[in-house]
Design an enzyme around this catalytic site. Structure first.
Site, PDB file in Angstrom:
ATOM      1  N   SER A   7       1.008  -1.239  -0.017  1.00  0.00           N
ATOM      2  CA  SER A   7       0.151   0.028  -0.055  1.00  0.00           C
ATOM      3  C   SER A   7       0.866   1.073   0.045  1.00  0.00           C
ATOM      4  O   SER A   7       1.813   1.154   0.665  1.00  0.00           O
ATOM      5  CB  SER A   7      -0.792   0.025   1.254  1.00  0.00           C
ATOM      6  OG  SER A   7      -1.709   1.580   1.382  1.00  0.00           O
ATOM      7  N   TYR A  21      -2.342  -1.102  10.795  1.00  0.00           N
ATOM      8  CA  TYR A  21      -2.646  -1.436   9.485  1.00  0.00           C
ATOM      9  C   TYR A  21      -1.484  -1.168   8.448  1.00  0.00           C
ATOM     10  O   TYR A  21      -0.814  -1.968   7.968  1.00  0.00           O
ATOM     11  CB  TYR A  21      -3.939  -0.916   8.811  1.00  0.00           C
ATOM     12  CG  TYR A  21      -3.937  -1.334   7.163  1.00  0.00           C
ATOM     13  CD1 TYR A  21      -3.983  -2.581   6.638  1.00  0.00           C
ATOM     14  CD2 TYR A  21      -3.653  -0.056   6.487  1.00  0.00           C
ATOM     15  CE1 TYR A  21      -3.735  -2.635   5.254  1.00  0.00           C
ATOM     16  CE2 TYR A  21      -3.609  -0.311   5.080  1.00  0.00           C
ATOM     17  CZ  TYR A  21      -3.758  -1.490   4.761  1.00  0.00           C
ATOM     18  OH  TYR A  21      -3.873  -1.697   3.343  1.00  0.00           O
ATOM     19  N   LYS A  57       1.944  -3.459   6.653  1.00  0.00           N
ATOM     20  CA  LYS A  57       2.570  -3.357   5.214  1.00  0.00           C
ATOM     21  C   LYS A  57       3.827  -3.005   5.148  1.00  0.00           C
ATOM     22  O   LYS A  57       4.590  -3.754   4.350  1.00  0.00           O
ATOM     23  CB  LYS A  57       1.522  -2.469   4.502  1.00  0.00           C
ATOM     24  CG  LYS A  57       0.191  -2.747   4.266  1.00  0.00           C
ATOM     25  CD  LYS A  57      -0.106  -4.041   3.338  1.00  0.00           C
ATOM     26  CE  LYS A  57      -1.407  -4.053   3.254  1.00  0.00           C
ATOM     27  NZ  LYS A  57      -1.591  -5.242   2.273  1.00  0.00           N
TER      28      LYS A  57
END
Length: 376
Positions: free
Chosen positions: A162, A187, A191
């Site tokens: 991302s 989150y 990544k």
């Protein structure tokens, strides 16, 4: 795409189904046993929003796939429609990527040449309240997947990363050589950590290839209107929220701030059509077949649109109103974020083809034809 665990789409092969994974409810497996053994692409999280669109493009390109998913934020109907649209069947396993023995059985049953790894939790707000679940699922699941891949001699992975890994301190357009890691939520941190793990794996074993695809903001749907984004509960992302307001499922769109330093005061982001994003994964798999080491690529359009730009484009493309109100800024948001996708075009031969009108039109076609998503 909040899939916790992916559906494994394993291509056809002559091996017997592994113990504990039956073929009774998956006729594809029986088909696979009858065909000549071929190498397959394993798709984790293949039942989710981006995963399902990528499965269609892989099948259209003549690739054999195996899908795994645990249905955490996805529905079986999505894969049924993928098969319908592609006119092809494929193996599927309901499997959690943290289930090491389950993964081993799948790899034992199929000849997997590469993995496209979508499976993961992805709600930013939820990650703040449930960080341990995100680290366990996203990071722990990826470590388990890589361990099983290595045991099976499969050392090519395309990772669904991302643009959040760039954090809030880099200016746009964002480039792959900019610093990463200054992220503001669990989150995004998962990544970043997974990217670093995959880089370390490639350093430790030069036979490995890891293609890190940094997405910007995927929206849109398949042009048929048969598959699209179907979030559980209130959408976290802008386009499904707009679509649900337009169809009357939600009363109005709340725009978080109109006093940013942008042309209309609302936040600017790089939106990309989900089918263009799916095409990028095919290019990444092709790259992985002929290269080793870890390499990151931005997948975006290189152009930013504001929230109001997207609302107006949606209304214009579809002839429907989107009631909206302006609210206060949301903590952690930045004014502008868009990509420099030139490396993907130069190295992968990939470039986004669809414009914002296509994104809005296809999103509305999906929503208007499926007002309850896959639940109908």
């Amino acid at each position: 795409m909040t899939e916790i665990f992916g559906i494994m789409i394993v291509g056809s092969g002559r091996k017997r189904p592994p113990a504990g994974l039956t073929t009774e409810n998956h006729p594809t497996h029986m088909l696979a046993l009858k065909e000549e053994s071929r190498m397959s692409i394993l798709v984790t999280g293949g039942c989710g929003y981006i995963g399902s669109h990528t499965c269609i493009e892989l099948l259209k390109a003549g690739r054999d796939i195996v899908v795994i998913d645990n249905y955490y934020n996805a529905k079986p109907e999505a894969l049924r429609r993928v098969k319908e649209l592609a006119g092809k069947d494929f193996p599927f396993y309901e499997c959690d990527i943290r289930d090491e023995e389950g993964l081993r059985r799948v790899f034992a049953a199929h000849d997997i040449e590469a993995v496209i790894h979508f499976a993961g939790l992805k709600a930013v707000g939820e990650s703040v309240s449930k960080p341990l679940e995100y680290y366990d699922n996203n990071v722990g699941g990826t470590v388990t997947l890589c361990r099983v891949m290595a045991e099976a001699g499969c050392k090519r992975i395309v990772f669904s990363s991302s643009a959040t890994v760039y954090g809030m301190n880099n200016p746009s357009p964002l480039k792959e050589d900019m610093p990463t890691g200054a992220v503001t939520n669990p989150y995004g941190r998962t990544k970043y950590i997974i990217e670093e793990i995959l880089k370390d794996v490639c350093v430790s074993d030069p036979a490995w290839t890891a293609v890190l695809l940094r997405y910007f903001n995927p929206i849109g749907a398949h042009e048929s209107g048969r598959i699209g984004e179907d979030p559980n509960g209130i959408p976290n992302n802008l386009m499904p929220y707009i679509s649900q307001v337009a169809i009357g499922k939600l009363p109005q769109l709340a725009i978080h701030g109109d006093d940013y330093d942008t042309h209309d005061g609302t936040g600017v982001r790089d939106y990309i059509h989900v089918v263009d994003l799916a095409d990028g994964h095919l290019k990444a798999v092709d790259y992985a077949m002929t290269h080793t080491g870890a390499e990151a690529f931005n997948l975006g359009t290189g152009r930013g649109y504001s929230v109001l730009d997207l609302v107006k484009a949606f209304e214009s493309a579809n002839g429907v109103p989107v009631p909206h109100v302006i609210g206060p800024r949301r903590a952690g948001d930045i004014a502008t974020c868009y990509s420099d996708p030139s490396k993907a075009e130069r190295v992968l031969g990939w470039k986004a083809k669809r414009g914002v009108e296509d994104m809005c039109r296809d999103s509305w076609r999906w929503q208007s034809q499926n007002p309850k998503g896959y639940d109908e």
